[in-house]
Structures are given as structure tokens and as C-alpha cells.
Design an enzyme around this catalytic site. Sequence first.
Site, mmCIF file in Angstrom:
data_model
loop_
_atom_site.group_PDB
_atom_site.id
_atom_site.type_symbol
_atom_site.label_atom_id
_atom_site.label_comp_id
_atom_site.label_asym_id
_atom_site.label_seq_id
_atom_site.Cartn_x
_atom_site.Cartn_y
_atom_site.Cartn_z
ATOM 1 C CG ASP A 15 -1.914 1.206 1.253
ATOM 2 O OD1 ASP A 15 -2.104 1.665 0.412
ATOM 3 O OD2 ASP A 15 -1.884 1.922 2.579
ATOM 4 C CB SER A 16 0.080 4.486 -0.702
ATOM 5 O OG SER A 16 -1.240 4.796 -0.194
ATOM 6 C CE1 TYR A 47 3.225 6.283 -2.820
ATOM 7 C CE2 TYR A 47 2.283 4.483 -4.253
ATOM 8 C CZ TYR A 47 3.360 5.103 -3.602
ATOM 9 O OH TYR A 47 4.418 4.544 -3.048
ATOM 10 N N GLY A 48 -2.969 9.346 -3.587
ATOM 11 C CA GLY A 48 -4.071 9.410 -4.112
ATOM 12 C C GLY A 48 -4.323 10.761 -4.878
ATOM 13 C CB CYS A 78 -2.793 0.914 -2.677
ATOM 14 S SG CYS A 78 -3.024 2.835 -3.099
ATOM 15 C CG ASN A 79 -9.226 0.872 -3.038
ATOM 16 O OD1 ASN A 79 -10.222 0.193 -3.582
ATOM 17 N ND2 ASN A 79 -8.749 0.811 -1.834
ATOM 18 C CB THR A 80 -4.440 5.254 -5.318
ATOM 19 O OG1 THR A 80 -5.196 5.967 -4.300
ATOM 20 C CG2 THR A 80 -3.832 6.234 -6.200
ATOM 21 C CD GLU A 157 -2.827 8.712 7.085
ATOM 22 O OE1 GLU A 157 -1.848 9.502 7.457
ATOM 23 O OE2 GLU A 157 -2.695 7.758 6.571
ATOM 24 C CB CYS A 189 -10.006 4.689 0.079
ATOM 25 S SG CYS A 189 -8.721 5.458 0.821
ATOM 26 C CB THR A 190 -6.387 1.525 2.232
ATOM 27 O OG1 THR A 190 -5.768 2.685 2.259
ATOM 28 C CG2 THR A 190 -5.848 0.502 1.321
ATOM 29 C CG HIS A 191 -6.848 5.795 5.088
ATOM 30 N ND1 HIS A 191 -6.052 5.140 4.107
ATOM 31 C CD2 HIS A 191 -6.009 6.299 5.796
ATOM 32 C CE1 HIS A 191 -4.843 5.532 4.330
ATOM 33 N NE2 HIS A 191 -4.803 6.138 5.324
HETATM 34 N N1 DGL Z 1 -3.990 3.953 0.234
HETATM 35 C C1 DGL Z 1 -4.783 4.693 -0.703
HETATM 36 C C2 DGL Z 1 -5.913 4.233 -1.549
HETATM 37 O O1 DGL Z 1 -6.428 3.091 -1.084
HETATM 38 C C3 DGL Z 1 -5.243 5.957 0.097
HETATM 39 C C4 DGL Z 1 -3.825 6.840 0.863
HETATM 40 C C5 DGL Z 1 -3.242 7.609 -0.285
HETATM 41 O O2 DGL Z 1 -3.865 8.475 -0.893
HETATM 42 O O3 DGL Z 1 -2.125 7.101 -0.607
HETATM 43 O O4 DGL Z 1 -6.434 4.856 -2.211
#
Ligand code: DGL
Length: 270
Positions: A15-16, A47-48, A78-80, A157, A189-191
Site C-alpha cells: 500500500d502507499s 498517492y491518491g 491500495c485502491n489508488t 489518520e 480506499c484502504t482508509h
Molecule cells: N491507500 C490509498 C488508497 O487506498 C489511500 C491513501 C493514499 O492516498 O495514498 O487509495
Amino acid sequence: MNLRLDPCSPIGVFDSGVGGLTVVRALMERLPFESIHYFGDTARVPYGIKSVQTIAHYTTQITEFLLARQVKLLIIACNTMAAVSAQVVRDLSPAPVLDVIEAGALTALSASQNLRIGVIGTPTTINSNAYARAIHAVEPRARLTSQACALFVPLVEEGWLEHPVTRLTAQEYLRPVLTEGVDTLVLGCTHYPLIKPLLQDVTGPGVTLVDSADAMAERAAALLTDMNLHSPRHAAPQYHYWITDVPLRFQAIGERFLGRGLGNVHVVGL
Ligand code: DGL
């Protein structure tokens, strides 16, 4: 398929940042005998909001790092990264690759009755249209409403999981999605799994929330079965966490995502 994959090898998850630990948590529960190497690019998150080229470059570096650890399966948590660089990973990897978008799209389709599906994610994920492509490839009649929710990552976060500011933000973001009559909402998104109770409050009980972490754990288990790659060892697995920086409050945030203590944390440069 590469015949040299070893069932005793670990699963690689990346993940990012720390958000992908929600996927690790689901994997630990679903596959308790599998060792996991997690990579979180904590120095370069988020990363998003970055360009596709930059994300592809970072994704290549992380993939090479985990492949050097002989992983038997790679999971893009990571979805991004999954939205804009999944092909980069597949081109590089001799091991099978799963990504959260595929998993979330298929789960959303089986959950939806009216085929009106909402997707929320980072701006890069939403702009990529990756969820729409994945869903329409299986069900062209599905109607999608997408919404970029840039503020959710920093709010999570910050630990504001039940905070009135997060609730107001969610009401604002979800209003146009709910107006479309969606019965299913993909947390892209992971969060977002960490604010699932708050989001469910805002959507009301008539909307099913699809958490890609759980969907991913199911897909990983099925793939290991299909490929005969389940670990034969029924002993305590090993977990390693590779990160590129130790940000402020890393331990607290990481443990909130993981739902348990973080053990072997290693800081690496790429
Ligand atoms: N891990 C990113 C996602 O799932 C979220 C955090 C980021 O923007 O890097 O899209």
C-alpha cells in the site's frame, strides 16, 4: 503459471502507507497460517493525489522489492495503485496478483439488488474510472455513481473516526450519491473501513457497504486453494512490515489499522 511457487513462501501485500493494514488484518483472520510481508510507502504517502506516471514508478519499485522476498502471491491493497498501475504489477510478477478493485467490484455486484452502485475513493482512483470498468466488464447494466472524498484519508489518520467534522464531511460527500438511489456503496480506499460505522449511519441501513479488505481476504483464500498454495505449516506465521519512513504517531495509527500490535517493523529506502 510459474510452477516454482512455494506454498511455504509468504504473501506480499502493499500500500502507499499504513492503510493497507486493514487488508492485512482481514488476511490474518481469514488465513491464520500464512506469513505476510507488508510494504507501506510511508515516506511518499499519499498517492491518491499524485500523477499516474509517479504512481506507476513507485509501484514498480515496491513490486520489485516484494518479489525479491519470493512471495507466492502479491496483493495490491491500495485502491489508488490498483486503479492506475495494476498492469505494471502483473507485467512484472511471476506470482499471481490480486487487487482490491477487482475484489470490491465483484462483491458489490453480488450485494446489489437494483444495480445502482456508489463508489467512493481518492481523487486518482475516482478519476481513473477503474471501478466502473471492472463493474461494467461483468454487468454492463449496472449504474454507477462515483464520488472522490479527498478529506477522508487525513481525517482517518487524525483518528477522527467518530468526530462531528468527519460526520459532516461524509454527509456532504454522500448526499449526491444517495440521491441516485444506490443500494450498495463500495468503500474504495484502504482508509474507509475504519469509518464504516459512521458511513453506515449516514447512508442508513438500506445501503450495503462493501469493504474491499474482507472481499480481498476471501479472494486470496480462494486463489490459494485453486493453486494449491496454502501453507502446509500449521505453526505461528511470520509477519514483517517494511516501511520507508517512521512518521509521527506511526505505531498508534498502524496498530489502529491492524487491530493488534505491530511486530517486526523495518525501515528501508527504495
Ligand atoms: N491507500 C490509498 C488508497 O487506498 C489511500 C491513501 C493514499 O492516498 O495514498 O487509495
